[in-house]
Scaffold this motif. Sequence first.
Motif, PDB file in Angstrom:
ATOM      1  N   LYS A  11      -0.758  -6.587   4.298  1.00 58.45           N
ATOM      2  CA  LYS A  11      -1.243  -6.308   2.948  1.00 58.45           C
ATOM      3  C   LYS A  11      -2.581  -5.589   3.025  1.00 58.45           C
ATOM      4  O   LYS A  11      -3.557  -6.126   3.560  1.00 58.45           O
ATOM      5  CB  LYS A  11      -1.406  -7.609   2.145  1.00 58.45           C
ATOM      6  CG  LYS A  11      -1.996  -7.403   0.748  1.00 58.45           C
ATOM      7  CD  LYS A  11      -1.068  -6.607  -0.145  1.00 58.45           C
ATOM      8  CE  LYS A  11      -1.651  -6.404  -1.537  1.00 58.45           C
ATOM      9  NZ  LYS A  11      -0.736  -5.643  -2.422  1.00 58.45           N
ATOM     10  N   TYR A  13      -5.249  -3.446   0.487  1.00 53.05           N
ATOM     11  CA  TYR A  13      -5.581  -3.089  -0.886  1.00 53.05           C
ATOM     12  C   TYR A  13      -6.051  -1.643  -0.965  1.00 53.05           C
ATOM     13  O   TYR A  13      -6.422  -1.038   0.047  1.00 53.05           O
ATOM     14  CB  TYR A  13      -6.635  -4.048  -1.432  1.00 53.05           C
ATOM     15  CG  TYR A  13      -6.083  -5.432  -1.709  1.00 53.05           C
ATOM     16  CD1 TYR A  13      -5.294  -5.663  -2.827  1.00 53.05           C
ATOM     17  CD2 TYR A  13      -6.327  -6.495  -0.842  1.00 53.05           C
ATOM     18  CE1 TYR A  13      -4.771  -6.916  -3.090  1.00 53.05           C
ATOM     19  CE2 TYR A  13      -5.802  -7.761  -1.090  1.00 53.05           C
ATOM     20  CZ  TYR A  13      -5.024  -7.961  -2.229  1.00 53.05           C
ATOM     21  OH  TYR A  13      -4.501  -9.196  -2.473  1.00 53.05           O
ATOM     22  N   THR A  55       2.569  -7.218  -3.775  1.00 54.83           N
ATOM     23  CA  THR A  55       3.436  -6.261  -3.089  1.00 54.83           C
ATOM     24  C   THR A  55       3.143  -6.265  -1.591  1.00 54.83           C
ATOM     25  O   THR A  55       2.024  -6.556  -1.164  1.00 54.83           O
ATOM     26  CB  THR A  55       3.219  -4.841  -3.636  1.00 54.83           C
ATOM     27  OG1 THR A  55       1.841  -4.483  -3.491  1.00 54.83           O
ATOM     28  CG2 THR A  55       3.615  -4.764  -5.098  1.00 54.83           C
ATOM     29  N   THR A  57       2.625  -4.263   1.774  1.00 52.65           N
ATOM     30  CA  THR A  57       2.264  -2.927   2.229  1.00 52.65           C
ATOM     31  C   THR A  57       3.173  -2.455   3.353  1.00 52.65           C
ATOM     32  O   THR A  57       3.611  -1.304   3.387  1.00 52.65           O
ATOM     33  CB  THR A  57       0.794  -2.898   2.696  1.00 52.65           C
ATOM     34  OG1 THR A  57      -0.053  -3.366   1.641  1.00 52.65           O
ATOM     35  CG2 THR A  57       0.377  -1.490   3.100  1.00 52.65           C
TER      36      THR A  57
END
Length: 364
Positions: A11, A13, A55, A57
């Motif tokens: 993950k 951002y 979500t 990545t």
Amino acid sequence: MATVSLENLRKVYPNGHVAVADASFDIDDGELLVLVGPSGCGKTTLLRMIAGLETITAGTLSIGGQVMNDVPPKDRDIAMVFQNYALYPHMTVAENMGFGLHLRGMPRADIARRVDEVARLLELEHKLAARPAALSGGQRQRVALGRAMVRQPAVFLLDEPLSNLDARLRLSTRVEIARLHRRFGSTTIYVTHDQVEAMTLGQRIVVFDNGEIQQIDTPMNLYERPANLFVAGFLGSPAMNLLHGTLHHDDGLTLATAAGSIRLGLPPQHAALERWHDRQVVVGIRPEDLRLLAGDDPGMALAARLEVVEPVGNEVFLNLRHGELALVARTPPGTACAACDTVRLGLDPQRLHFFDPHDGTRIG
């Protein structure tokens, strides 16, 4: 129930922050696995990725053999218990527990039957008509657990469910969660920053720090063989004592510290430590592995000044100072010593841990 498999789950951002870095492990059908680590380490983010609330990545998430990366949360057959209960204040306990089943279109009679069964298990059968405002913190948490249980999902996800309870309720609810898991054998992923919860609940524990997995193992293996300095310092209360110094080989091992030399005897790792002669190492000693020596006891020892004595009933914590280094020893009740005394502490060579001071990895 179902297995859960994570393969290089990641993950990142938009600002570039890596919250979870390539997490890979499998959770067996019916296993209770705990994700533990300090605040901000990525454990809740990982749980939310499994739930579908964050979500993914990169990497692959599978539940029951089916890839779930793009499957909506409602179709993942999971139930999540949040830290803040998330109960509807205008609904009764029964309505809160059955709300998810109502949204799925289950007949009212079946909803009532499931709610009654779970309420009896959680000792909430006399509170079904009450609203959350009339319940204690522990009862609200049980309602949140019950709302997840009536769903009979493939996987339970619990995000620090006990953090809002006082110490007594945390203990009783922790026991309740363990008892319910033994009874139902449900696949459960439990997130906490409390290492006591992790050690007492988890069949296996995943230790997280800065988004990376530090070690995965059973509770006692983590405690007795920590893979690195972070795990050694994080698991255990009080934490492991860490002595920094230079290792010498002379009739056994000796650690030269700023406060003087400490004889370490011949620990089981001595063969692996041969190449560390005259090099910096970190020696770890659990508080329970430091013992007070009588004046004529010839055991491996270091001298320390006793600063604070903390009796806690069934044991006593001695807070000591060896030069500039703070140490903690765990001793039986009735220990006869007072603050400002200089005491001798015995070391058991069989119970020492050695670490590389540069990358923190375990030696031997």
